[in-house]
Design an enzyme around this catalytic site. Structure first.
Site, PDB file in Angstrom:
ATOM      1  N   LYS A 117      -3.631  21.325  -8.350  1.00  0.00           N
ATOM      2  CA  LYS A 117      -3.169  22.195  -9.449  1.00  0.00           C
ATOM      3  C   LYS A 117      -2.716  21.347 -10.640  1.00  0.00           C
ATOM      4  CE  LYS A 117      -1.849  26.098  -6.659  1.00  0.00           C
ATOM      5  NZ  LYS A 117      -1.000  26.325  -5.511  1.00  0.00           N
ATOM      6  N   ASP A 176      -3.144  11.764  -1.992  1.00  0.00           N
ATOM      7  CA  ASP A 176      -3.187  13.230  -2.033  1.00  0.00           C
ATOM      8  C   ASP A 176      -3.596  13.703  -3.432  1.00  0.00           C
ATOM      9  OD1 ASP A 176      -2.357  13.189   0.570  1.00  0.00           O
ATOM     10  OD2 ASP A 176      -0.254  13.640   0.141  1.00  0.00           O
ATOM     11  N   THR A 213     -10.441   2.435   5.239  1.00  0.00           N
ATOM     12  CA  THR A 213      -9.238   3.148   5.669  1.00  0.00           C
ATOM     13  C   THR A 213      -9.686   4.249   6.643  1.00  0.00           C
ATOM     14  OG1 THR A 213      -9.225   4.984   4.085  1.00  0.00           O
ATOM     15  CG2 THR A 213      -8.441   2.859   3.276  1.00  0.00           C
ATOM     16  N   ASP A 226     -12.718   9.609  -2.294  1.00  0.00           N
ATOM     17  CA  ASP A 226     -14.027  10.283  -2.347  1.00  0.00           C
ATOM     18  C   ASP A 226     -13.927  11.528  -3.224  1.00  0.00           C
ATOM     19  OD1 ASP A 226     -12.418  11.780  -0.549  1.00  0.00           O
ATOM     20  OD2 ASP A 226     -14.229  12.770   0.185  1.00  0.00           O
ATOM     21  N   GLU A 240       0.871  -1.182   0.000  1.00  0.00           N
ATOM     22  CA  GLU A 240       0.000   0.000   0.000  1.00  0.00           C
ATOM     23  C   GLU A 240       0.900   1.222   0.000  1.00  0.00           C
ATOM     24  OE1 GLU A 240      -2.529   0.780   3.408  1.00  0.00           O
ATOM     25  OE2 GLU A 240      -3.570   2.394   2.366  1.00  0.00           O
ATOM     26  N   TYR A 283      -9.339   7.489   6.265  1.00  0.00           N
ATOM     27  CA  TYR A 283     -10.006   8.545   5.505  1.00  0.00           C
ATOM     28  C   TYR A 283     -11.370   8.094   5.005  1.00  0.00           C
ATOM     29  CZ  TYR A 283      -6.393  12.125   5.360  1.00  0.00           C
ATOM     30  OH  TYR A 283      -5.522  13.125   5.704  1.00  0.00           O
ATOM     31  N   GLU A 284     -11.464   6.838   4.609  1.00  0.00           N
ATOM     32  CA  GLU A 284     -12.743   6.322   4.107  1.00  0.00           C
ATOM     33  C   GLU A 284     -13.821   6.388   5.190  1.00  0.00           C
ATOM     34  OE1 GLU A 284     -12.312   2.448   2.425  1.00  0.00           O
ATOM     35  OE2 GLU A 284     -14.421   2.270   1.881  1.00  0.00           O
TER      36      GLU A 284
HETATM   37  N1  SAM Z   1      -4.304   5.836   2.912  1.00  0.00           N
HETATM   38  C1  SAM Z   1      -4.672   6.476   4.152  1.00  0.00           C
HETATM   39  C2  SAM Z   1      -6.162   6.499   4.314  1.00  0.00           C
HETATM   40  O1  SAM Z   1      -6.884   6.234   3.325  1.00  0.00           O
HETATM   41  O2  SAM Z   1      -6.638   6.738   5.424  1.00  0.00           O
HETATM   42  C3  SAM Z   1      -4.067   7.892   4.250  1.00  0.00           C
HETATM   43  C4  SAM Z   1      -4.534   8.874   3.231  1.00  0.00           C
HETATM   44  S1  SAM Z   1      -3.640  10.432   3.309  1.00  0.00           S
HETATM   45  C5  SAM Z   1      -4.681  11.532   2.469  1.00  0.00           C
HETATM   46  C6  SAM Z   1      -2.342  10.184   2.114  1.00  0.00           C
HETATM   47  C7  SAM Z   1      -1.071   9.598   2.699  1.00  0.00           C
HETATM   48  O3  SAM Z   1      -0.157   9.344   1.649  1.00  0.00           O
HETATM   49  C8  SAM Z   1      -0.355  10.511   3.678  1.00  0.00           C
HETATM   50  O4  SAM Z   1      -0.051   9.801   4.855  1.00  0.00           O
HETATM   51  C9  SAM Z   1       0.912  10.942   2.929  1.00  0.00           C
HETATM   52  O5  SAM Z   1       1.993  11.231   3.787  1.00  0.00           O
HETATM   53  C10 SAM Z   1       1.147   9.752   2.045  1.00  0.00           C
HETATM   54  N2  SAM Z   1       1.883  10.082   0.815  1.00  0.00           N
HETATM   55  C11 SAM Z   1       1.621  11.117  -0.018  1.00  0.00           C
HETATM   56  N3  SAM Z   1       2.482  11.123  -1.040  1.00  0.00           N
HETATM   57  C12 SAM Z   1       3.303  10.074  -0.863  1.00  0.00           C
HETATM   58  C13 SAM Z   1       4.416   9.569  -1.592  1.00  0.00           C
HETATM   59  N4  SAM Z   1       4.856  10.184  -2.706  1.00  0.00           N
HETATM   60  N5  SAM Z   1       5.049   8.465  -1.139  1.00  0.00           N
HETATM   61  C14 SAM Z   1       4.619   7.853   0.000  1.00  0.00           C
HETATM   62  N6  SAM Z   1       3.575   8.291   0.748  1.00  0.00           N
HETATM   63  C15 SAM Z   1       2.927   9.397   0.313  1.00  0.00           C
END
Ligand code: SAM
Length: 215
Positions: free
Chosen positions: A122, A118, A193, A154, A44, A195-196
């Site tokens: 932009k 994420d 998850t 979402d 993941e 966030y879900e």
């Molecule tokens: N997957 C989890 C959930 O659904 O609850 C967390 C979602 S959170 C919005 C996105 C996560 O991805 C963050 O913890 C962030 O630090 C990590 N992340 C973002 N870009 C990343 C990258 N290039 N490599 C590894 N992790 C990354």
């Protein structure tokens, strides 16, 4: 997900027995050298606090899992969970997915999970989105032929972008829903998850696709 920077988290992670700290030296042989078996390897990317991958690994002991997270302070939360409930088939890696091909060998991965990645809203940052064609090309190199990616979010504009990228990058769209929790077939066995849970509870529909590496 940016948690407050936790002092010393990098040092704690460097010494933690559930973290693969010399991952590049195991490139191509992670299952054998880290897990001591030949089971399929699933990852993941951007796992956050690790609820999803921990539950997945707990229910599928015959598969090896690696949870990848960019930030030490976030990864630390997943390690705390693992200390309470150890799993032999789950390890963690602190890494920026940008460099993923430095860590995994050709066809080494069986499946990739991307959850609530994420959005980088932009246009000029589109290449940083973890399901952009830029990243799909990297995944093609490390995922076995016919290996799958499962992506949930979402964020509808991000999901529409992701679906477009599937075609552009020459992958096969296997399954797709714009309302996972009302899709009887795709929701079967779904693991929420962090966030879900949050976005589903306020009524946001969750989108999900499954795509296949046909190259
Ligand atoms: N997957 C989890 C959930 O659904 O609850 C967390 C979602 S959170 C919005 C996105 C996560 O991805 C963050 O913890 C962030 O630090 C990590 N992340 C973002 N870009 C990343 C990258 N290039 N490599 C590894 N992790 C990354």
């Amino acid at each position: 997900m940016r948690l407050r920077n936790i002092t010393g988290s990098r040092e704690i992670i460097a010494q933690n027995r559930f973290v693969i700290n010399d991952a590049k030296s195991h490139k191509g042989n992670i299952s054998r050298e880290v897990f001591n078996n030949e089971a399929p390897l699933r990852i993941e990317i951007g796992m956050g606090k690790g609820r999803f991958i921990t539950e997945l690994a707990s229910g599928n002991r015959d598969i090896n899992y690696i949870g990848i997270e960019k930030y030490s302070s976030v990864l630390l939360r997943a390690l705390q969970k693992m200390e309470e409930n150890e799993l032999p088939n789950l390890f963690f890696l602190r890494m920026d997915a940008e460099y993923i091909t430095d860590y995994f060998g050709t066809g080494e991965i069986d499946r990739i999970y991307l959850n609530f990645s994420d959005p980088w809203p932009k246009d000029r940052h589109a290449k940083r989105r973890l399901m952009s064609r830029n990243f799909l090309d990297k995944y093609t190199g490390i995922l076995k032929k016919d290996g799958l990616i499962e992506f949930k979010t979402d964020n509808r504009p991000l999901f529409d972008f992701a679906v477009e990228e599937v075609k552009e990058a020459g992958w096969e769209l296997v399954a797709c829903t714009y309302d996972l929790h009302n899709d009887e077939e795709m929701v079967r066995g779904n693991i929420m998850t962090e966030y879900e849970e949050k976005f589903h509870s306020i009524g946001n529909p969750i989108c999900k696709y499954i795509i296949r590496n046909v190259k």
